[in-house]
Design a protein around this motif. Structure first.
Motif, PDB file in Angstrom:
ATOM      1  N   CYS A 237     -27.313 -54.697 -63.577  1.00  6.28           N
ATOM      2  CA  CYS A 237     -27.742 -54.743 -62.155  1.00  6.28           C
ATOM      3  C   CYS A 237     -27.482 -56.039 -60.898  1.00  6.28           C
ATOM      4  O   CYS A 237     -27.318 -57.083 -61.416  1.00  6.28           O
ATOM      5  CB  CYS A 237     -29.319 -54.288 -62.626  1.00  6.28           C
ATOM      6  N   CYS A 239     -30.026 -56.393 -58.485  1.00  8.88           N
ATOM      7  CA  CYS A 239     -30.885 -57.039 -57.840  1.00  8.88           C
ATOM      8  C   CYS A 239     -31.206 -58.246 -57.879  1.00  8.88           C
ATOM      9  O   CYS A 239     -31.246 -59.258 -58.863  1.00  8.88           O
ATOM     10  CB  CYS A 239     -32.203 -56.491 -58.298  1.00  8.88           C
ATOM     11  N   CYS A 270     -37.806 -52.684 -59.667  1.00  6.48           N
ATOM     12  CA  CYS A 270     -36.636 -52.625 -60.044  1.00  6.48           C
ATOM     13  C   CYS A 270     -36.014 -51.371 -61.407  1.00  6.48           C
ATOM     14  O   CYS A 270     -37.075 -51.035 -62.290  1.00  6.48           O
ATOM     15  CB  CYS A 270     -35.470 -53.656 -60.281  1.00  6.48           C
ATOM     16  N   PHE A 272     -33.782 -50.062 -62.428  1.00  5.74           N
ATOM     17  CA  PHE A 272     -32.087 -50.398 -62.781  1.00  5.74           C
ATOM     18  C   PHE A 272     -32.720 -51.080 -63.966  1.00  5.74           C
ATOM     19  O   PHE A 272     -31.933 -50.556 -65.205  1.00  5.74           O
ATOM     20  CB  PHE A 272     -31.558 -50.144 -61.788  1.00  5.74           C
TER      21      PHE A 272
END
Ligand SMILES: [Zn+2]
Length: 293
Positions: A237, A239, A270, A272
């Motif tokens: 991910c 983020c 998040c 994900f």
């Protein structure tokens, strides 16, 4: 062929029949294991999301621009809810499913995903406005649905096989194979590829038995494969706290003041990677200050 790192996933790209077709074969076992662990997926959700992530890894690795991405959303109306997968160059993927713990009693993936709905694909080239295409789901089994999308929305007839094998110990193997005819392909080439459809369907069993490189030999050798390139796909991910900060700033001062007054801060989860990005009231005050500079 000795550069494959054991313990890593692999994507292999081939030219077939002297450039009349191409193939992408992926061993996605580890990225599916990471997704299962990250989201604590049931067996049913492991297979459904694993197939979509494997498809996204293949399509992501076919992108040319480093900042490009392809986002696939499946909404079939089944008990798993919506499934989302994002593929990026290098076969980097992330994804989630609405109901990660749902278990279908018979392991029926098409029923768990549902087929009364759409597959939406958003292609972001990283340069122009993203392009979105949508097709009706065929079966909810994922590979067929992506194939239908590629044929109808992108006019690229394709053969795609995706699979995730789950045992009592968890995911034992996952992978896939995409084969596409290229412009100018002759009738003989099209026939050779079409006659191999049944063979391609066993891709995951072949990978589980032989590993990805030998599986490619077993499945493609009659189509004169020439390896073009390879990647090491991964579940990851992108983020970050900075990204969430930018999103908070874009809400504007009034909204942030409201968060300070009513919640004494903000928490962004998040989807994900399930990371929590926490902001105290003080952090939000600082963001408001930074907006004024
Ligand atoms: Zn994340």
């Amino acid at each position: 062929m000795s550069t494959v790192l054991r313990g890593k996933d692999t994507i292999l790209h081939f030219s077939l029949l002297e450039g009349q077709a191409r193939a992408v074969l992926i061993d996605s076992t580890r990225l599916c294991v990471t997704a299962r662990r990250t989201h604590r997926l049931s067996d049913t959700a492991s297979v459904a999301l694993g197939r979509l992530l494997t498809g996204a890894a293949i399509m992501g690795d076919m992108l040319k621009n480093d900042r490009a991405s392809v986002t696939m959303t499946v909404k079939g109306g089944g008990p798993l809810g919506a499934l989302v997968a994002v593929g990026m160059p290098g076969g980097i993927v992330k994804g989630y499913v609405d109901k990660p713990r749902y278990e279908d009693p018979d392991g029926n993936i098409g029923r768990a995903v549902g087929s009364d709905g759409m597959l939406t694909v958003v292609r972001d080239s990283g340069m122009r406005e993203p392009y979105a295409g949508q097709t009706a789901l065929v079966s909810g089994e994922i590979a067929e649905d992506i194939c239908s999308y590629l044929a109808i929305s992108e006019q690229t007839p394709s053969l795609l096989s995706l699979g995730v094998h789950v045992t009592e110990k968890g995911i034992s193997c996952a992978g896939g194979l995409l084969v596409q005819m290229l412009p100018g392909a002759g009738e003989a080439a099209i026939q050779s590829v079409e006659m191999s459809t049944g063979l391609f369907a066993g891709v995951v069993s072949e990978i589980e038995k032989w590993g990805p490189e030998e599986a490619a030999v077993q499945l493609l050798s009659h189509l004169e494969p020439v390896e073009l390139e390879r990647s090491i796909p991964e579940y990851r991910c992108d983020c970050s706290r900075e990204r969430v900060e930018r999103a908070l700033i874009s809400l504007g001062e009034a909204e942030l003041r409201d968060m300070i007054d009513t919640q004494h801060g903000a928490v962004a989860n998040c989807h994900f990677c399930r990371r929590r990005h926490r902001f105290s009231a003080e952090d939000l005050e600082k963001l408001i200050e930074s907006m004024k500079q």
